[in-house]
Design an enzyme around this catalytic site. Structure first.
Site, PDB file in Angstrom:
ATOM      1  N   ASP A 157       3.490   4.617 -13.777  1.00 40.22           N
ATOM      2  CA  ASP A 157       2.863   4.060 -12.563  1.00 40.22           C
ATOM      3  C   ASP A 157       3.799   4.215 -11.363  1.00 40.22           C
ATOM      4  O   ASP A 157       3.982   3.276 -10.581  1.00 40.22           O
ATOM      5  CB  ASP A 157       2.500   2.590 -12.801  1.00 40.22           C
ATOM      6  CG  ASP A 157       1.520   2.050 -11.763  1.00 40.22           C
ATOM      7  OD1 ASP A 157       0.946   2.851 -10.987  1.00 40.22           O
ATOM      8  OD2 ASP A 157       1.325   0.817 -11.718  1.00 40.22           O
ATOM      9  N   ARG A 187       4.485   1.657  -3.845  1.00 40.83           N
ATOM     10  CA  ARG A 187       4.355   0.198  -4.042  1.00 40.83           C
ATOM     11  C   ARG A 187       5.211  -0.300  -5.196  1.00 40.83           C
ATOM     12  O   ARG A 187       5.514  -1.492  -5.281  1.00 40.83           O
ATOM     13  CB  ARG A 187       2.886  -0.195  -4.266  1.00 40.83           C
ATOM     14  CG  ARG A 187       2.295   0.367  -5.521  1.00 40.83           C
ATOM     15  CD  ARG A 187       0.858  -0.030  -5.822  1.00 40.83           C
ATOM     16  NE  ARG A 187       0.424   0.694  -7.010  1.00 40.83           N
ATOM     17  CZ  ARG A 187       0.038   1.965  -7.036  1.00 40.83           C
ATOM     18  NH1 ARG A 187      -0.065   2.632  -5.916  1.00 40.83           N
ATOM     19  NH2 ARG A 187      -0.266   2.569  -8.167  1.00 40.83           N
ATOM     20  N   ASN A 188       5.598   0.603  -6.124  1.00 39.27           N
ATOM     21  CA  ASN A 188       6.437   0.224  -7.252  1.00 39.27           C
ATOM     22  C   ASN A 188       7.888   0.657  -7.095  1.00 39.27           C
ATOM     23  O   ASN A 188       8.624   0.754  -8.069  1.00 39.27           O
ATOM     24  CB  ASN A 188       5.849   0.786  -8.557  1.00 39.27           C
ATOM     25  CG  ASN A 188       4.617   0.014  -8.982  1.00 39.27           C
ATOM     26  OD1 ASN A 188       4.477  -1.172  -8.669  1.00 39.27           O
ATOM     27  ND2 ASN A 188       3.697   0.682  -9.661  1.00 39.27           N
ATOM     28  N   ASP A 195       9.252  -1.507 -12.083  1.00 42.30           N
ATOM     29  CA  ASP A 195       8.017  -1.594 -12.880  1.00 42.30           C
ATOM     30  C   ASP A 195       7.826  -0.455 -13.872  1.00 42.30           C
ATOM     31  O   ASP A 195       6.687  -0.159 -14.253  1.00 42.30           O
ATOM     32  CB  ASP A 195       6.785  -1.672 -11.956  1.00 42.30           C
ATOM     33  CG  ASP A 195       6.635  -3.035 -11.309  1.00 42.30           C
ATOM     34  OD1 ASP A 195       7.032  -4.025 -11.946  1.00 42.30           O
ATOM     35  OD2 ASP A 195       6.147  -3.106 -10.169  1.00 42.30           O
TER      36      ASP A 195
END
Ligand code: ADP
Length: 260
Positions: A130, A134-135, A148
């Site tokens: 992922d 945003r991570n 993450d």
């Protein structure tokens, strides 16, 4: 025989909220003289037993471009996860807040930071699954680190984990992930291409006006994200390499396994 990754709640000081995500609230805190971020796992949000098994592996992954998992506090239910604190929050917000004010060196440096973290993960045979702006999180001295990693495996929410689900990150996913959920370091490379696009557009959403279904159709037709205005030719070429399809190779499906 105590677990080295078990955090004693008596040593943990909880402070203000710094965010919230798929697993619940994230609080700032202190643990053994360190500033930490504590993810308070919401009841029913995580497959906790599976995560506990993997926590040992994840705490051993250690690199200056990865957000360190220090340990897990499993004595209370639901449990909490203790991470290195990243003072400047997530990269997508950071990029949007600084639009028009970042140099070429800064943008390239962000891509380099994340490529180093991802190279470390691959050398440890660990798939992120992922990767997206945003991570990634930003430290107090503007270093970008990968966060993450591998965590989607423990999310209990079909909307997020099924490629048909509304929260599945289709726009960051390679065709073989969308079609067969075949995750690999190669699918991480595809996501890294989209990540670079996010950096060079200063935090725009990829395929902004297209639905997931439309994106899948466009990819199948061979279309790709366009060159961000700020991206040098060489960086755009790198993005395009990340988005090369494997379909020119013979592909065999045996028991749901993709054999190339
Ligand atoms: P989840 O993985 O549960 O979806 P996220 O990792 O997206 O949650 O975290 C949600 C928000 O909490 C992030 O956008 C960020 O603002 C904040 N956050 C998460 N981890 C940290 C950290 N290590 N340091 C500082 N802030 C963090």
């Amino acid at each position: 025989q105590s677990n080295q990754w078990e955090v004693d709640p008596a040593e943990l000081i909880l402070g203000e909220e710094v965010g919230s995500g798929q697993f619940g609230l994230v609080l700032q805190g202190r643990w053994r003289e360190r500033s930490v971020a504590v993810k308070m796992v919401r009841e029913g949000a995580m497959s906790e037993e599976d995560f506990k098994e993997e926590a040992r592996v994840m705490t051993m992954l250690s690199h200056c471009k990865l957000v360190q998992l220090y340990g897990v506090c499993t004595q209370h239910s639901p449990m909490c996860l203790v991470f290195e604190l990243m003072e400047q929050g997530c990269l997508s917000d950071y990029l949007r807040a600084r639009r028009g004010r970042m140099s070429q060196d800064t943008l390239l440096g962000m891509c380099l930071d994340v490529s180093e973290g991802m190279a470390y993960l691959e050398s440890n045979n660990f798939i992120h699954r992922d990767l997206a702006a945003r991570n990634c999180l930003v430290s107090c001295n503007n270093v970008v680190k990968v966060s993450d990693f591998g965590m989607t495996r423990f999310v209990l929410d079909d909307q997020y984990t099924s490629s048909q689900g509304s929260k599945f990150p289709i726009k960051w996913s390679s065709p073989e992930v969308i079609k067969y959920c075949k995750f690999s370091s190669k699918s991480d490379v595809w996501s890294f291409g989209v990540f670079m696009w996010e950096v060079y557009t200063e935090g725009r959403l990829p395929y902004e006006n297209r639905s997931n279904g439309e994106v899948v159709e466009a990819l199948n037709a061979g279309l790709r994200l366009l060159k961000p205005r700020q991206a040098p030719e060489a960086v755009h070429l790198l993005m395009e390499w990340c988005w090369k399809e494997l379909t020119d190779l013979p592909v065999l499906l045996i028991d749901d396994e993709l054999i190339i």
